[in-house]
Scaffold this motif. Sequence first.
Motif, PDB file in Angstrom:
ATOM      1  N   ARG A  82      44.699  41.980  28.823  1.00 39.81           N
ATOM      2  CA  ARG A  82      44.745  40.808  29.634  1.00 39.81           C
ATOM      3  C   ARG A  82      45.796  39.885  28.865  1.00 39.81           C
ATOM      4  NH1 ARG A  82      41.386  40.660  34.251  1.00 39.81           N
ATOM      5  NH2 ARG A  82      39.642  42.019  33.843  1.00 39.81           N
ATOM      6  N   ASP A  84      47.854  35.783  29.649  1.00 41.01           N
ATOM      7  CA  ASP A  84      47.670  34.366  30.484  1.00 41.01           C
ATOM      8  C   ASP A  84      48.730  34.452  31.294  1.00 41.01           C
ATOM      9  OD1 ASP A  84      49.850  33.815  28.687  1.00 41.01           O
ATOM     10  OD2 ASP A  84      48.704  32.546  27.402  1.00 41.01           O
ATOM     11  N   GLU A  85      48.955  32.925  31.714  1.00 41.95           N
ATOM     12  CA  GLU A  85      49.879  32.825  32.825  1.00 41.95           C
ATOM     13  C   GLU A  85      51.271  33.152  32.340  1.00 41.95           C
ATOM     14  OE1 GLU A  85      48.328  28.604  31.509  1.00 41.95           O
ATOM     15  OE2 GLU A  85      47.619  30.927  31.799  1.00 41.95           O
ATOM     16  N   HIS A  86      51.619  32.952  30.945  1.00 45.68           N
ATOM     17  CA  HIS A  86      52.604  32.719  30.426  1.00 45.68           C
ATOM     18  C   HIS A  86      53.235  34.537  29.758  1.00 45.68           C
ATOM     19  CE1 HIS A  86      52.979  28.617  30.500  1.00 45.68           C
ATOM     20  NE2 HIS A  86      51.844  28.558  29.748  1.00 45.68           N
ATOM     21  N   LEU A  90      45.994  38.116  25.605  1.00 50.25           N
ATOM     22  CA  LEU A  90      44.794  37.445  25.186  1.00 50.25           C
ATOM     23  C   LEU A  90      43.741  38.592  24.318  1.00 50.25           C
ATOM     24  CD1 LEU A  90      44.146  35.143  28.213  1.00 50.25           C
ATOM     25  CD2 LEU A  90      45.278  34.315  26.008  1.00 50.25           C
ATOM     26  N   THR A 134      45.603  39.786  34.663  1.00 52.22           N
ATOM     27  CA  THR A 134      45.347  38.439  34.242  1.00 52.22           C
ATOM     28  C   THR A 134      44.420  38.034  33.584  1.00 52.22           C
ATOM     29  OG1 THR A 134      44.872  37.889  36.468  1.00 52.22           O
ATOM     30  CG2 THR A 134      47.271  37.702  36.081  1.00 52.22           C
ATOM     31  N   ALA A 135      44.230  36.768  33.037  1.00 49.05           N
ATOM     32  CA  ALA A 135      43.089  36.324  32.303  1.00 49.05           C
ATOM     33  C   ALA A 135      41.815  36.058  33.305  1.00 49.05           C
ATOM     34  CB  ALA A 135      43.300  35.118  31.557  1.00 49.05           C
ATOM     35  N   THR A 136      42.246  35.788  34.459  1.00 47.96           N
ATOM     36  CA  THR A 136      41.180  35.436  35.549  1.00 47.96           C
ATOM     37  C   THR A 136      41.434  36.427  36.848  1.00 47.96           C
ATOM     38  OG1 THR A 136      42.590  33.618  36.710  1.00 47.96           O
ATOM     39  CG2 THR A 136      40.975  33.144  34.970  1.00 47.96           C
TER      40      THR A 136
END
Length: 229
Positions: A82, A84-86, A90, A134-136
């Motif tokens: 997972r 993040d947007e960068h 995570l 992605t995280a979400t």
Amino acid sequence: MSIGVLREGPLHAALKDWLAEPGDRAEVRVDRFHIDLVRADGELVEVQTGSFGPLGPKLDLLLESHRMRIVHPIAAQRRIVRVDEHGEVLAARRSPKRAGTVELFHALVGLPTLLDHPNLVVEVILTSEDHVRTATTARRRRRQSDSGERRLVEVLERVELRRPDDLLSALPPLPDDAFTTRELAAALRCPVALAQRAAYRLRALELVEAAGKRGHAPLHRLRRASSDR
């Protein structure tokens, strides 16, 4: 940059680089199709991470006059990552799922007799991969969806299939006696749905044949010529 390069994912790109040999040419137009690699000896190499179905028109046009190799990666080991947007990691966990050559039956949808063509080699590459998400997750039609992307970590094994019998040799041994698809699933260590696909494609390749029924369950068995291996 060519159209083929723009559309390829990270796993496809990494495998194409890994496969490239001195003298190869990448992203070459042959007739009206883009080819991933053209070997110095003229062999056309296509990396196909999904179903072989979309390759149908390309194979129909090129196979009669060219030697071709379809390279299909299967994640024998997989880690779910997972980010993040960068792109920062995570969390990461090892997936319990283990896959083998039997997963090829998913890719053979629509082209069950593909392995029977004398100008074609199918190469299965068993890989270690990171499946990056992605995280979400996005919601589509009330369901969560995150296809993520596959990234190559390591090539673990290469299996060449040059004729239908090579497929049997690459699988766990099939039962000697007549078997149901549920029993085939146990032998191949795969879900019943995949065993049903396997039975259909093995019949199309004349590697197994119908053997009546046991109750309501259709039976299959290895053809005599194939079982003497």
